[in-house]
Every structure is written in C-alpha cells, then in structure tokens.
Design a protein around this motif. Structure first.
Motif, short mmCIF file in Angstrom:
data_model
loop_
_atom_site.label_atom_id
_atom_site.label_comp_id
_atom_site.label_asym_id
_atom_site.label_seq_id
_atom_site.Cartn_x
_atom_site.Cartn_y
_atom_site.Cartn_z
N ALA A 236 0.86 -1.18 0.00
CA ALA A 236 0.00 0.00 0.00
C ALA A 236 0.90 1.23 0.00
N ARG A 237 0.43 2.27 -0.66
CA ARG A 237 1.26 3.48 -0.72
C ARG A 237 0.38 4.70 -0.93
N GLU A 238 1.00 5.84 -0.76
CA GLU A 238 0.31 7.10 -0.95
C GLU A 238 0.82 7.72 -2.25
N VAL A 239 -0.12 8.15 -3.10
CA VAL A 239 0.25 8.77 -4.37
C VAL A 239 -0.39 10.14 -4.47
N ARG A 240 0.05 10.89 -5.47
CA ARG A 240 -0.49 12.23 -5.67
C ARG A 240 -1.12 12.32 -7.06
N ASN A 241 -2.34 12.83 -7.12
CA ASN A 241 -3.01 13.06 -8.40
C ASN A 241 -2.31 14.24 -9.07
N PRO A 242 -1.72 14.05 -10.25
CA PRO A 242 -0.98 15.15 -10.88
C PRO A 242 -1.85 16.32 -11.32
N GLN A 243 -3.13 16.08 -11.57
CA GLN A 243 -4.01 17.17 -11.99
C GLN A 243 -4.46 18.04 -10.83
N THR A 244 -4.79 17.42 -9.70
CA THR A 244 -5.32 18.18 -8.57
C THR A 244 -4.31 18.39 -7.46
N GLY A 245 -3.26 17.56 -7.44
CA GLY A 245 -2.28 17.65 -6.38
C GLY A 245 -2.74 16.96 -5.10
N LYS A 246 -3.94 16.41 -5.11
CA LYS A 246 -4.50 15.75 -3.93
C LYS A 246 -3.83 14.40 -3.69
N LYS A 247 -3.53 14.13 -2.42
CA LYS A 247 -2.92 12.84 -2.07
C LYS A 247 -4.01 11.79 -1.92
N MET A 248 -3.68 10.56 -2.40
CA MET A 248 -4.63 9.45 -2.32
C MET A 248 -3.89 8.22 -1.83
N LYS A 249 -4.63 7.30 -1.24
CA LYS A 249 -4.04 6.04 -0.79
C LYS A 249 -4.40 4.95 -1.78
N VAL A 250 -3.40 4.13 -2.13
CA VAL A 250 -3.62 2.99 -3.01
C VAL A 250 -3.43 1.75 -2.16
N LYS A 251 -4.42 0.85 -2.22
CA LYS A 251 -4.37 -0.37 -1.42
C LYS A 251 -3.29 -1.32 -1.93
N ALA A 252 -2.83 -2.19 -1.04
CA ALA A 252 -1.88 -3.23 -1.43
C ALA A 252 -2.58 -4.19 -2.40
N LYS A 253 -1.81 -4.73 -3.33
CA LYS A 253 -2.40 -5.68 -4.27
C LYS A 253 -1.31 -6.56 -4.87
N LYS A 254 -1.77 -7.61 -5.53
CA LYS A 254 -0.86 -8.51 -6.22
C LYS A 254 -0.81 -8.09 -7.69
N VAL A 255 0.38 -8.12 -8.28
CA VAL A 255 0.55 -7.78 -9.68
C VAL A 255 1.41 -8.85 -10.35
N VAL A 256 1.26 -8.97 -11.66
CA VAL A 256 2.08 -9.91 -12.43
C VAL A 256 3.23 -9.12 -13.04
N LYS A 257 4.42 -9.67 -12.88
CA LYS A 257 5.61 -9.03 -13.41
C LYS A 257 6.29 -10.00 -14.37
N PHE A 258 6.76 -9.48 -15.50
CA PHE A 258 7.50 -10.30 -16.46
C PHE A 258 8.95 -9.83 -16.45
N ARG A 259 9.83 -10.80 -16.32
CA ARG A 259 11.27 -10.51 -16.38
C ARG A 259 11.83 -11.20 -17.61
N VAL A 260 12.39 -10.42 -18.49
CA VAL A 260 12.91 -10.96 -19.74
C VAL A 260 14.18 -11.78 -19.49
N GLY A 261 14.33 -12.87 -20.24
CA GLY A 261 15.51 -13.72 -20.13
C GLY A 261 16.65 -13.17 -20.96
N LYS A 262 17.84 -13.68 -20.72
CA LYS A 262 19.04 -13.17 -21.36
C LYS A 262 19.03 -13.37 -22.88
#
Length: 91
Positions: free
Chosen positions: A57-83
C-alpha cells in the motif's frame, strides 16, 4: 500484435489450421493464468518468466489536482525478460 494475428502466425508457422492454433494458444494462456493465480512462477529458460509480486500500500499524488490518495496493497504480475530474448531484442 493482436491475439488473432498471433494465432494466424502460429497456424502458418506450425502448419496447422487456425482452429488448432487458437486452441493451442488458449491452452497456453489458460495454463499460464492458472499457475499465476496459484502464486506459481512460470518461466522459460532464456526467454523470461512471469511471477506474482505483492505491491505494498502506498500514498500517491493526483498530478491534476495535487490531492494525495491512498492505493491499497495488491498482487501484480511481473514479467522478467531472459538473457537470450534480451540479446535478440538488443540487436
């Protein structure tokens, strides 16, 4: 490249019908998805791997309004390219 274009390429290179190629592609995608849902890593030596990562979880800032928002923790898929793939792309 769209899924349809990918299926067409598999059918052409694999000398099979588009229906057979689509079934093969769907099986591949389903297998990868199912393994990622279970938290498993899916990898191909030299090509790359998909893995499920936990994003805190983290806190981010809306670039248009400057307002701070909280983003919940979540699972994401990451791809790592091979050599091998990375070297092919770099050429």
């Amino acid at each position: 490249m769209t899924k349809k274009e990918f299926v067409d390429g598999i059918a052409l290179r694999g000398e099979m019908t588009k229906k057979e190629a689509e079934k093969l592609v769907n099986l591949f995608l389903e297998t990868v998805s199912n393994n990622l849902e279970q938290g498993n890593t899916v990898g191909f030596v030299g090509w790359g791997k998909w893995e499920v990562m936990k994003r805190a979880a983290r806190e981010v800032r809306n670039p248009q309004t400057g307002k701070k928002m909280k983003v919940k923790a979540k699972k994401v898929v990451k791809f790592r390219v091979g050599k091998v793939l990375e070297e092919k792309i770099a050429k």
